[in-house]
Design a protein around this motif. Structure first.
Motif, mmCIF file in Angstrom:
data_model
loop_
_atom_site.group_PDB
_atom_site.id
_atom_site.type_symbol
_atom_site.label_atom_id
_atom_site.label_comp_id
_atom_site.label_asym_id
_atom_site.label_seq_id
_atom_site.Cartn_x
_atom_site.Cartn_y
_atom_site.Cartn_z
ATOM 1 N N ALA A 188 36.672 57.377 6.022
ATOM 2 C CA ALA A 188 36.642 55.932 6.279
ATOM 3 C C ALA A 188 36.446 55.644 7.766
ATOM 4 O O ALA A 188 35.713 54.722 8.144
ATOM 5 C CB ALA A 188 37.932 55.283 5.785
ATOM 6 N N SER A 189 37.079 56.447 8.630
ATOM 7 C CA SER A 189 36.975 56.196 10.077
ATOM 8 C C SER A 189 35.555 56.460 10.577
ATOM 9 O O SER A 189 35.040 55.744 11.440
ATOM 10 C CB SER A 189 37.980 57.050 10.852
ATOM 11 N N ARG A 190 34.909 57.473 10.017
ATOM 12 C CA ARG A 190 33.530 57.762 10.415
ATOM 13 C C ARG A 190 32.583 56.667 9.930
ATOM 14 O O ARG A 190 31.625 56.310 10.608
ATOM 15 C CB ARG A 190 33.098 59.123 9.894
ATOM 16 N N LEU A 191 32.865 56.123 8.752
ATOM 17 C CA LEU A 191 32.035 55.023 8.236
ATOM 18 C C LEU A 191 32.223 53.766 9.083
ATOM 19 O O LEU A 191 31.292 52.982 9.275
ATOM 20 C CB LEU A 191 32.359 54.753 6.766
ATOM 21 N N GLN A 192 33.428 53.586 9.596
ATOM 22 C CA GLN A 192 33.687 52.455 10.489
ATOM 23 C C GLN A 192 32.836 52.584 11.752
ATOM 24 O O GLN A 192 32.267 51.606 12.243
ATOM 25 C CB GLN A 192 35.181 52.420 10.852
ATOM 26 N N LYS A 193 32.718 53.819 12.246
ATOM 27 C CA LYS A 193 31.882 54.080 13.423
ATOM 28 C C LYS A 193 30.411 53.809 13.100
ATOM 29 O O LYS A 193 29.669 53.285 13.932
ATOM 30 C CB LYS A 193 32.083 55.526 13.886
ATOM 31 N N ALA A 194 30.002 54.118 11.873
ATOM 32 C CA ALA A 194 28.620 53.843 11.453
ATOM 33 C C ALA A 194 28.338 52.345 11.494
ATOM 34 O O ALA A 194 27.267 51.908 11.943
ATOM 35 C CB ALA A 194 28.373 54.397 10.051
ATOM 36 N N LYS A 195 29.302 51.554 11.044
ATOM 37 C CA LYS A 195 29.180 50.077 11.116
ATOM 38 C C LYS A 195 29.019 49.641 12.573
ATOM 39 O O LYS A 195 28.206 48.779 12.895
ATOM 40 C CB LYS A 195 30.429 49.417 10.525
ATOM 41 N N GLU A 196 29.835 50.263 13.433
ATOM 42 C CA GLU A 196 29.836 49.932 14.864
ATOM 43 C C GLU A 196 28.462 50.144 15.496
ATOM 44 O O GLU A 196 28.049 49.389 16.365
ATOM 45 C CB GLU A 196 30.827 50.856 15.582
ATOM 46 N N VAL A 197 27.767 51.210 15.071
ATOM 47 C CA VAL A 197 26.471 51.511 15.692
ATOM 48 C C VAL A 197 25.283 50.888 14.954
ATOM 49 O O VAL A 197 24.137 51.127 15.317
ATOM 50 C CB VAL A 197 26.243 53.039 15.873
ATOM 51 N N ALA A 216 17.146 53.484 29.158
ATOM 52 C CA ALA A 216 16.948 52.723 30.397
ATOM 53 C C ALA A 216 16.714 51.239 30.118
ATOM 54 O O ALA A 216 17.159 50.376 30.872
ATOM 55 C CB ALA A 216 15.784 53.302 31.191
ATOM 56 N N SER A 217 16.027 50.953 29.011
ATOM 57 C CA SER A 217 15.720 49.550 28.661
ATOM 58 C C SER A 217 16.867 48.875 27.919
ATOM 59 O O SER A 217 16.794 47.699 27.587
ATOM 60 C CB SER A 217 14.455 49.500 27.802
ATOM 61 N N LYS A 218 17.931 49.672 27.648
ATOM 62 C CA LYS A 218 19.113 49.180 26.919
ATOM 63 C C LYS A 218 18.765 48.723 25.501
ATOM 64 O O LYS A 218 19.463 47.882 24.920
ATOM 65 C CB LYS A 218 19.819 48.030 27.680
ATOM 66 N N ARG A 219 17.699 49.279 24.950
ATOM 67 C CA ARG A 219 17.341 48.941 23.565
ATOM 68 C C ARG A 219 18.280 49.631 22.577
ATOM 69 O O ARG A 219 18.398 49.210 21.436
ATOM 70 C CB ARG A 219 15.882 49.356 23.268
ATOM 71 N N ILE A 220 18.895 50.715 23.003
ATOM 72 C CA ILE A 220 19.881 51.374 22.134
ATOM 73 C C ILE A 220 21.144 51.649 22.954
ATOM 74 O O ILE A 220 21.096 51.746 24.178
ATOM 75 C CB ILE A 220 19.366 52.699 21.520
ATOM 76 N N ASN A 221 22.259 51.778 22.243
ATOM 77 C CA ASN A 221 23.535 52.048 22.893
ATOM 78 C C ASN A 221 24.200 53.253 22.226
ATOM 79 O O ASN A 221 24.604 53.181 21.069
ATOM 80 C CB ASN A 221 24.443 50.811 22.800
ATOM 81 N N VAL A 222 24.275 54.358 22.964
ATOM 82 C CA VAL A 222 24.902 55.565 22.407
ATOM 83 C C VAL A 222 26.328 55.761 22.928
ATOM 84 O O VAL A 222 27.024 56.682 22.509
ATOM 85 C CB VAL A 222 24.064 56.834 22.723
#
Length: 335
Positions: A185-194, A290-296
C-alpha cells in the motif's frame, strides 16, 4: 577506502564521487554473489547510479574540465561493433558496466570513467537528480520500446523504483491514464504521488482477476503493459491485461524459465518486448530534469554517508522506502 586514487587515461576523467543510489542488483550481488551468468569471483565495488565532480581530465578530453558536475552512464562499449554502429550499444556483448562482474562500480570516493559517458549537469539539476538518471533511463528506454504516446492507456506492474520511473515517463510521454499494481500500500501511495491515475493493491488474486481489475479501473484494456517485477504471475497478468494488438514490455528480471499463456498473446497479436538497460537516454533525461518537466526528487526516501554503506544496504534489503542514496563526498552539503 584505502585504494590509491586512479589516474585517468587519455579519454577518461577522474571524478570525486558525490551521490550514488543503491539498486536491487547491488543488493542481489551482495547477498547472492551472482545474477544469472554474471558471477562475482573477486572483490567488487558496487554502485552504478552515480554523479560526481570532475577533478582531472585525460589529455584527449575537451568537453569537460575540473569542477564540472556530471552524471555517469555506467555502460561503456569496449569496441565499435555492429551494435554500436546501429546505435544500440547497450547490446554490445563486451560492454563495460559498473558493478557487473568483473567490472568495479563507483560507490567510492574517487572513480575514473570514460569521458564520453559523463554528462555535464546544468546548475539547476542536483547531484541526486544526476544519480537518479540511471533508473530514470530504464523508464525512458522501456516506454520508448513500448511505444507510449499521446492518449496511451498504460498498465505498470510493480511499484518499486523502476515501476515508479515508468509511471513518471509514461505520463511525460502523453499517457492519458496509468494504472499501477503492487502488494504494498505504501508503494502504491508513492505511485500516486509521482502521477499514477489508478492503483490496485494485489492480494491473492489470480492473473486473470488482476487483468480484469486493470480493465475495470481503466474502463478498457491498456494498449501497453510495462512489467517491472519479473514475477511469473505478474507476467501472466500482463499478457491477459494487454489489449489485442498491444505491447507488453518485460523490464523486471525473475527466474530464467517462466510459464506464460503464450498462445493467448500470439492469437491476440500482443507484442512481447524485452529491454536491456538503456541507450542514448542521458541527454533526454538531463533535458527533462533541467526544464522541470519531470520531478524525480520524491523517489529518494533515505540518505546515508558512505561510512554507513552497510546500514544503507540493509535498509534497501528490507525494502524500506523507495530509493536509498549514499553520499560519498563528506565535504559537500548539496543534495
Amino acid at each position: 577506502e584505502n585504494r590509491p586514487i586512479p589516474e585517468p587515461g587519455p579519454n577518461e576523467v577522474l571524478l570525486r564521487m558525490h551521490s550514488v543510489g543503491i539498486c536491487g542488483s547491488d543488493v542481489h550481488y551482495w547477498q547472492h554473489g551472482r545474477i544469472g551468468d554474471f558471477v562475482v569471483k573477486d572483490p567488487m565495488v558496487l554502485g552504478h547510479e552515480a554523479s560526481g565532480t570532475v577533478v582531472k581530465v585525460g589529455s584527449g578530453v575537451t568537453h569537460l574540465k575540473p569542477g564540472d558536475r556530471v552524471a555517469i552512464e555506467p555502460g561503456v562499449p569496449r569496441e565499435m561493433d555492429e551494435f554500436c554502429k546501429s546505435g544500440r550499444y547497450n547490446l554490445s556483448p563486451t560492454i563495460f558496466f559498473c558493478a557487473t562482474p568483473p567490472d568495479d562500480g563507483n560507490l567510492c570516493r574517487y572513480y575514473k570513467h570514460s569521458a564520453s559517458y559523463c554528462y555535464k549537469l546544468p546548475d539547476n539539476v542536483t547531484f541526486e537528480e544526476g544519480a537518479l538518471i540511471e533508473p530514470l533511463s530504464v523508464g525512458i528506454h522501456a516506454c520508448k520500446r513500448a511505444g507510449v504516446t499521446l492518449g496511451s492507456k498504460v498498465f505498470v506492474s510493480g511499484s518499486g523504483p523502476i515501476g515508479l520511473v515508468n509511471v513518471i515517463v509514461a505520463k511525460m510521454m502523453g499517457a492519458a491514464a496509468v494504472v499501477v499494481t503492487d502488494l504494498s500500500a505504501s508503494r502504491l501511495q508513492k505511485a500516486k504521488e509521482v502521477g499514477a491515475d489508478f492503483t490496485i493493491q494485489v492480494k491473492n488474486e489470480t492473473p486473470q482477476e488482476v487483468a480484469s481489475k486493470v480493465q475495470s479501473v481503466l474502463g478498457c484494456m491498456p494498449e501497453i503493459t510495462v512489467e517491472c517485477t519479473g514475477v511469473q504471475a505478474c507476467i501472466q497478468a500482463g499478457i491477459y491485461a494487454t489489449r489485442s494488438g498491444g505491447t507488453l514490455v518485460l523490464v523486471g528480471l525473475g527466474p530464467e524459465m517462466v510459464t506464460v499463456p503464450i498462445v493467448n498473446a500470439a492469437v491476440r497479436e500482443v507484442d512481447i518486448r524485452g529491454i536491456f538497460r538503456y541507450c542514448n537516454t542521458w541527454p533526454v533525461a538531463i533535458s527533462l530534469l533541467a526544464s522541470k518537466r519531470i520531478n524525480v526528487k520524491p523517489l529518494v526516501t533515505h540518505r546515508f554517508p558512505l561510512e554507513k554503506a552497510l546500514e544503507a544496504f540493509e535498509t534497501t534489503k528490507r525494502g524500506e522506502g523507495v530509493k536509498v542514496m549514499l553520499k560519498c563526498d563528506p565535504t559537500d552539503q548539496n543534495p
